[in-house]
Design a protein around this motif. Structure first.
Motif, PDB file in Angstrom:
ATOM      1  N   LEU A 194     100.157  74.137 -28.206  1.00 27.00           N
ATOM      2  CA  LEU A 194     100.255  73.993 -29.660  1.00 27.00           C
ATOM      3  C   LEU A 194      98.983  73.401 -30.252  1.00 27.00           C
ATOM      4  O   LEU A 194      98.624  73.703 -31.383  1.00 27.00           O
ATOM      5  N   ARG A 226     104.441  75.380 -25.459  1.00 18.65           N
ATOM      6  CA  ARG A 226     104.535  73.967 -25.848  1.00 18.65           C
ATOM      7  C   ARG A 226     103.229  73.188 -25.633  1.00 18.65           C
ATOM      8  O   ARG A 226     102.736  72.542 -26.567  1.00 18.65           O
ATOM      9  N   ARG A 240     103.566  76.591 -36.512  1.00 19.31           N
ATOM     10  CA  ARG A 240     104.934  77.055 -36.251  1.00 19.31           C
ATOM     11  C   ARG A 240     104.854  78.207 -35.260  1.00 19.31           C
ATOM     12  O   ARG A 240     103.918  79.008 -35.316  1.00 19.31           O
ATOM     13  N   VAL A 241     105.838  78.296 -34.371  1.00 23.26           N
ATOM     14  CA  VAL A 241     105.849  79.350 -33.356  1.00 23.26           C
ATOM     15  C   VAL A 241     107.220  80.002 -33.342  1.00 23.26           C
ATOM     16  O   VAL A 241     108.241  79.324 -33.401  1.00 23.26           O
TER      17      VAL A 241
END
Length: 100
Positions: A53, A50, A23-24
């Motif tokens: 990840l 993106r 999760r970011v």
């Protein structure tokens, strides 16, 4: 684990009962600029994170904090800073997990 560069700070942690994928989240304070600037910075950071990840450990939570002056940084330079900070934080986290 924390890793800082001149315009970004990356915090990375493994939380118990976290979802499988990483999760970011992004923190862009009012010190960075007005609403338009903050949203632009968030969009830039989202596009940089993106494709990275896959570098983050499964079940990790990553917080990317923007520092004042980030809006003036060219995209390529910002990409290098974020990439470097994410790699350093992930390395620290994996090293800390191995010690425990």
């Amino acid at each position: 684990m924390r890793s800082a560069r001149s315009h970004v700070v990356v915090h990375l942690a493994l939380l118990p009962e976290a979802p499988e994928g990483p999760r970011v989240g992004f923190v862009v304070s009012k010190k960075v600029g007005n609403s338009v600037v903050r949203h632009r910075v968030t969009r830039r950071l989202r596009e940089i994170i993106r494709p990275r990840l896959s570098l983050l450990p499964s079940g990790s939570t990553c917080i990317v904090r923007a520092l004042p002056g980030i809006d003036d940084v060219p995209f390529a330079q910002l990409t290098e800073q974020v990439d470097s900070a994410v790699r350093a934080a992930a390395t620290k986290l994996c090293g800390a997990r191995a010690v425990r």
